[in-house]
Scaffold this active site. Structure first.
Site, PDB file in Angstrom:
ATOM      1  CG  LEU A   3      18.624  -2.142  -7.301  1.00 51.09           C
ATOM      2  CD1 LEU A   3      17.889  -1.436  -8.399  1.00 51.09           C
ATOM      3  CD2 LEU A   3      18.308  -1.512  -5.967  1.00 51.09           C
ATOM      4  CB  VAL A  56       7.753 -11.277  -3.348  1.00 51.15           C
ATOM      5  CG1 VAL A  56       8.805 -11.154  -2.281  1.00 51.15           C
ATOM      6  CG2 VAL A  56       7.834 -12.630  -3.999  1.00 51.15           C
ATOM      7  CB  SER A  57       6.145  -6.256  -2.416  1.00 55.40           C
ATOM      8  OG  SER A  57       4.842  -5.955  -2.807  1.00 55.40           O
ATOM      9  CE  LYS A  75      17.865  10.943  -2.773  1.00 53.40           C
ATOM     10  NZ  LYS A  75      18.395  10.701  -1.433  1.00 53.40           N
ATOM     11  CG  ASP A  85      25.398  15.457   3.759  1.00 53.59           C
ATOM     12  OD1 ASP A  85      26.059  16.386   4.288  1.00 53.59           O
ATOM     13  OD2 ASP A  85      24.765  15.589   2.699  1.00 53.59           O
TER      14      ASP A  85
END
Ligand SMILES: *[C@@H]1O[C@H](CO)[C@@H](O)[C@H](O)[C@H]1NC(C)=O
Ligand SMILES: *[C@@H]1O[C@H](CO)[C@@H](O)[C@H](O)[C@H]1NC(C)=O
Ligand SMILES: *[C@@H]1O[C@H](CO)[C@@H](O)[C@H](O)[C@H]1NC(C)=O
Ligand SMILES: *[C@@H]1O[C@H](CO)[C@@H](O)[C@H](O)[C@H]1NC(C)=O
Ligand SMILES: *[C@@H]1O[C@H](CO)[C@@H](O)[C@H](O)[C@H]1NC(C)=O
Ligand SMILES: *[C@@H]1O[C@H](CO)[C@@H](O)[C@H](O)[C@H]1NC(C)=O
Ligand SMILES: *[C@@H]1O[C@H](CO)[C@@H](O)[C@H](O)[C@H]1NC(C)=O
Length: 552
Positions: A301, A321-322, A366, A457
């Site tokens: 990641l 950082v985000s 999710k 999909d």
């Protein structure tokens, strides 16, 4: 005679200058349009601070306050004596927000000092509301009007970028010499008086009066002269995350000790040492292996993980950082647990997707194992109105789960609209718009991303409808970037899979187009892609078509 008139005109002149001077003095008093400054003063621009109070509902975290003032969280947390920039704040928590103060010439006769802060108008905003609520009276609507002459206050539109002039001053040479390094912008509250403010900053009341005069009313901005910022007393915060990885290993250690003791009571000391030694060795090996696995996943990641004691620092670093990247939020697992009632059935939308309310915003959450990598990689690259937007993510090191947090789409899937709520029909205009939206989303991922993305999909249950019944493509869980690959592992949903993919495993954008065709058939016919007998809906349509031709 002549002397007399000269004398008179002198005294008139004197009074004129006297009034001019006193007029200027009163300008220096709290003012609604701004605080005048002299363009000559060489100490402008300067870095100074505004005193801000965290307040519900929108400003109870550093991120949103930092956004409001266009700074980073660390720039607020450091001067404010806050150790963890990502933890939530409480109502009225005091903060020092850094601002850059400059002297601005608005026209030939009018120069005022303020911090130039850009703010994008949202729905319901007015100059008055934003000044009094969001900027907490650190500016006034009158001053906003003066600084933004091209905007009509009654005709603001969402998205207009307005300058909010937060009041500030820079100390002049004399003040600097007297060790006044900052004039902190402070809004006087109704419950306060000058002496309580002075004691808060550890200075004399007279020092405040010298700078601001004596005529200060509640909600006026005053400037507090200080040599350095006082350290704020922050409420003690509970440590945000218990050191999760430590707890289980400590437990097993204790278990090891107990087992060792009972063995020791039973058999001789030598075998005790042997067994315990082996136990610890095995544990250490297992632990190392587990750690290595988690590490590898994390590296996938692309977050380099340091030692465990660096964890806190790293979380802060990542959060900061985000902030700069300004794209994704990193959520905390506690936030998600609270939002979804600890992932209860009641919040389940479908599969492993939960609905959660985090600080008043609804999200779809999710849950997945570490295989989120591919989806994250793809969603990072795309940004389009017809694709469901990723808002942030969360990594739970404890159970190695990864959570992706998306915008919540109110009206559910196209599949449920077509085949489940039979009583609510989609009209033709809506169906056509949905088809166009999906086509636009597909065109974007196929033609405007590098490398191309194949969704793999596309089906009616992966097409979500928002409150305006506009369609968004969701679920990039099987998506692949790069195409014309061959795969042995066939994924997708029966009825929507393109024949060449089924036969040879060829992955290309064409397979999405095939599936899109099936969705179009569904939209037109209202039939499921595969009927109860397992027959493809296109088959029947061919029959209708033939009949129609024959009829003609
Ligand atoms: C500003 O400075 C100029 C020369 O540097 C001087 O002539 C002028 O009087 C000054 N103005 C004020 C308001 O001090
Ligand atoms: C300068 O701006 C101020 C504030 O808007 C206004 O009151 C004043 O009339 C203006 N002066 C000139 C010369 O335009
Ligand atoms: C405020 O800043 C913006 C850019 O950040 C700049 O375009 C604008 O001229 C500034 N306005 C003033 C009055 O300084
Ligand atoms: C700002 O001032 C107005 C009165 O001028 C007051 O009603 C409002 O509560 C103040 N806002 C804050 C955040 O203190
Ligand atoms: C500096 O500011 C103080 C307080 O506003 C004022 O009394 C003083 O005259 C100023 N000094 C200069 C050199 O402008
Ligand atoms: C200022 O407020 C404090 C309490 O906050 C009070 O004890 C004090 O008497 C007040 N001083 C004046 C001059 O009103
Ligand atoms: C900084 O904040 C902590 C509480 O978070 C407090 O205990 C400490 O006294 C503060 N530092 C100073 C110098 O006030």
């Amino acid at each position: 005679m002549r002397n007399k008139s000269q004398c008179l005109s002198f005294s008139v002149l004197f009074f004129f200058f006297f009034f001019l001077f006193s007029y200027h003095q009163s300008q220096a008093q709290p003012s609604t349009t701004g605080y005048t400054c002299s363009a000559n003063q060489t100490t402008y621009p300067c870095r100074t601070y505004a005193f801000y109070r965290a307040s519900a509902p929108d400003f109870l975290d550093l991120a949103s306050i930092a956004d409001l003032f266009s700074v980073s969280r660390l720039m607020i947390s450091e001067p404010s004596n806050i150790s963890s920039p990502s933890s939530p704040l409480i109502q009225n928590q005091p903060l020092f927000v850094p601002i850059t103060c400059s002297c601005n010439t608005l026209n030939a006769s009018y120069t005022i000092s303020f911090a130039n802060l850009s703010y994008t108008i949202k729905s319901g905003d007015t100059f008055y509301l934003v000044s009094t609520n969001k900027y907490q009276n650190l500016t006034t609507y009158q001053s906003v009007e003066v600084v933004n002459p091209t905007f009509v206050p009654t005709k603001l539109e969402v998205g207009d970028v307005i300058i909010f002039p937060v009041f500030c001053k820079c100390p002049n040479q004399t003040q600097l010499r007297n060790r006044v390094n900052y004039l902190v912008s402070y809004v006087l509250q109704p419950s306060e008086n000058l002496s309580s403010v002075a004691s808060r900053f550890g200075i004399e009341t007279q020092a405040i009066i010298d700078v601001n005069g004596n005529n200060i009313r509640p909600f006026d901005t005053l400037f507090v002269p200080v040599a350095r910022l006082p350290e704020l007393k922050q409420p003690a915060v509970a440590p945000s995350t218990p050191p999760s990885a430590e707890t289980p290993s400590r437990k097993t250690e204790r278990k090891g000790v107990i087992i060792g003791l009972s063995i020791g009571l039973g058999i001789c000391g030598a075998s005790l040492v042997l067994v315990a030694g082996m136990w610890i060795y095995r544990e250490a090996l297992l632990k190392k292996k587990r750690e290595r696995e988690i590490d590898e996943q994390k590296q996938k990641l692309q977050f380099n993980k340091g030692g465990r004691d660096l964890k806190d620092m790293e979380v802060n670093f990542m959060a900061d950082v985000s902030d700069c990247l300004d794209k994704y939020r990193i959520f905390k697992i506690e936030e998600l647990r609270e939002a979804t009632d600890n992932f209860s059935e009641g919040c389940l939308i479908q599969g492993s997707v939960y609905k959660g309310n985090i600080h008043g915003e609804v999200y779809a959450i999710k849950m997945m194992k570490w295989n989120a990598c591919e989806e994250l990689k793809i969603l990072q690259k795309v940004n389009h109105g017809n694709l469901v937007k990723l808002e942030g993510f969360c990594i739970d090191p404890e159970d190695a789960n990864c959570y992706l947090i998306y915008e919540y789409i109110e009206n559910g899937s196209l599949h449920s609209w077509l085949h489940e709520n039979k009583n609510e029909n989609l009209n033709w205009k809506t169906r056509l718009r949905i088809a166009i939206d999906v086509a636009n989303g597909l065109q974007y991922i196929h033609e405007h991303t590098r490398p191309r993305v194949v969704h793999k999909d596309i089906k009616s249950s992966n097409i979500l409808l928002d409150s305006n019944m506009r369609a968004k493509i969701a679920n990039f869980g099987l998506a692949k970037s790069g195409c014309n690959a061959i795969t042995m592992h066939i994924v997708g949903t029966q009825g929507y899979i393109a024949p060449e993919y089924l036969a040879d495993g060829v992955v290309s954008t064409k397979m999405d187009v095939f599936s899109f065709g099936v969705v179009l058939l569904e939209l037109i016919s209202g039939k499921e892609a595969i009927d109860e007998e397992g027959k493809f809906c296109g088959q029947k349509l061919k029959g209708y078509w033939r009949e129609m031709k024959r009829g003609k």
